[in-house]
Scaffold this motif. Structure first.
Motif, short mmCIF file in Angstrom:
data_model
loop_
_atom_site.label_atom_id
_atom_site.label_comp_id
_atom_site.label_asym_id
_atom_site.label_seq_id
_atom_site.Cartn_x
_atom_site.Cartn_y
_atom_site.Cartn_z
N MET A 1 8.45 -25.30 24.19
CA MET A 1 8.09 -25.52 22.79
C MET A 1 8.93 -24.63 21.87
O MET A 1 9.35 -25.05 20.80
CB MET A 1 6.59 -25.27 22.59
CG MET A 1 5.72 -26.40 23.10
SD MET A 1 3.99 -26.28 22.59
CE MET A 1 3.38 -25.13 23.81
N HIS B 1 3.76 -24.83 13.63
CA HIS B 1 4.59 -24.48 14.79
C HIS B 1 6.07 -24.55 14.45
O HIS B 1 6.87 -23.74 14.93
CB HIS B 1 4.28 -25.41 15.96
CG HIS B 1 3.12 -24.95 16.78
ND1 HIS B 1 2.74 -25.54 17.96
CD2 HIS B 1 2.24 -23.93 16.60
CE1 HIS B 1 1.70 -24.92 18.46
NE2 HIS B 1 1.37 -23.94 17.65
N LYS C 1 6.45 -30.71 22.11
CA LYS C 1 5.40 -30.28 21.19
C LYS C 1 4.07 -30.41 21.91
O LYS C 1 3.92 -31.25 22.81
CB LYS C 1 5.40 -31.13 19.91
CG LYS C 1 6.68 -31.00 19.09
CD LYS C 1 6.60 -31.83 17.82
CE LYS C 1 6.60 -33.33 18.14
NZ LYS C 1 6.64 -34.16 16.91
N PHE C 2 3.09 -29.62 21.51
CA PHE C 2 1.83 -29.63 22.25
C PHE C 2 1.12 -30.96 22.14
O PHE C 2 0.30 -31.31 22.99
CB PHE C 2 0.91 -28.48 21.80
CG PHE C 2 0.23 -28.71 20.46
CD1 PHE C 2 -0.93 -29.44 20.36
CD2 PHE C 2 0.76 -28.15 19.31
CE1 PHE C 2 -1.55 -29.63 19.14
CE2 PHE C 2 0.15 -28.32 18.08
CZ PHE C 2 -1.02 -29.08 18.00
N SER D 1 12.14 -26.23 21.22
CA SER D 1 12.02 -27.56 20.59
C SER D 1 12.19 -28.72 21.57
O SER D 1 12.51 -29.84 21.17
CB SER D 1 13.05 -27.71 19.45
OG SER D 1 12.85 -26.73 18.45
#
Length: 249
Positions: A74, A230, A80-81, A77
């Motif tokens: 994450m 984020h 993403k969660f 990049s």
């Protein structure tokens, strides 16, 4: 059905227990655990005889949040969660879910449990929303569900402070969940499940849907906002350093 690190067992008629036991990764969100949970809840959805789910872990671990590899991905990049939704499996489940947190609930693991309809904690266990300890803002719906379940003041403290809280301490702070000695959590969960399973399945589904619809409707916008945060916080060099240092312990 038995997954490699997730077991599904009908312990009594209508009562199904999901046990997470990724001992190698201590129930962090490894690919094995994530895929096992998703497949298990798909199986639950397809079985029209189940009326209640008990979600639990093994030994002193309930669920432990992101892996080092996952967090670094994450940071870089690569993911993403919200690419894979494991956090709200209990919320999306048609029938009631009991989170029997017989062990530690760490970060996203604690948040996943809070999306259940019933939550039971162990006095000796650590519960923490430790996202900020790594230097990035919370995800997985934490900024919404923690406040929804614990109240704004305590949720704000847990999220900003990112400290470790024993179940006994949270009990003193007045959380609205049963907090029991670790060895009593599962027995309490089973008795609660028996009480729930006495009700007609269609009535359980109908009432749960009514009760949690506001959460299901609001959560997508919360997730979008957390992803935006984020994008501003996760890619700092300090975050990478913190991830490596904290997992190195």
């Amino acid at each position: 059905m038995i997954q490699s690190v997730v077991d599904l067992c009908e312990v009594e008629p209508g009562i199904v227990q999901v046990t997470m036991h990724d001992r190698v990764h201590k129930n962090t969100f490894s690919q094995e655990l994530i895929l096992g949970l998703i497949k298990t809840f798909e199986t639950i959805k397809a079985n029209l005889s189940y009326r209640v789910v008990i979600l639990t872990g093994y030994d002193s671990y309930f669920a432990s949040g992101g892996t080092k590899e996952g967090l670094l991905a994450m940071h870089n990049s690569k993911v993403k969660f919200d690419d894979v939704n494991v956090y709200s499996l209990a919320l999306d489940c048609e029938i009631p879910v009991i989170a029997a947190m017989q062990g530690h609930g760490i970060g996203g693991g604690f948040i996943m449990g809070l999306f259940a309809d019933f939550v039971i904690l162990g006095r000796e266990n650590v519960y923490t929303t430790n996202f900020m300890k790594y230097g990035f803002t919370p995800g997985m719906g934490a900024t919404y569900i923690l406040s929804k379940k614990l109240g704004f003041s305590l949720a704000e403290e847990l999220l900003l402070n990112a400290g470790n809280y024993r179940g006994a301490e949270l009990e003193k702070r007045g959380i609205p969940f049963p907090v029991l000695p670790r060895q009593e959590v599962m027995a309490y969960a089973l008795e609660l499940a028996r009480q729930v399973a006495e009700k007609p399945r269609i009535s359980l589904i109908t009432l749960k849907n009514h009760l949690v619809t506001p959460i299901r409707e609001q959560l997508p916008d919360v997730i979008k906002q957390e992803v935006k945060m984020h994008e501003m916080t996760f890619h700092q060099a300090e975050v990478k350093e913190r991830i490596n240092r904290l997992f190195g312990k």
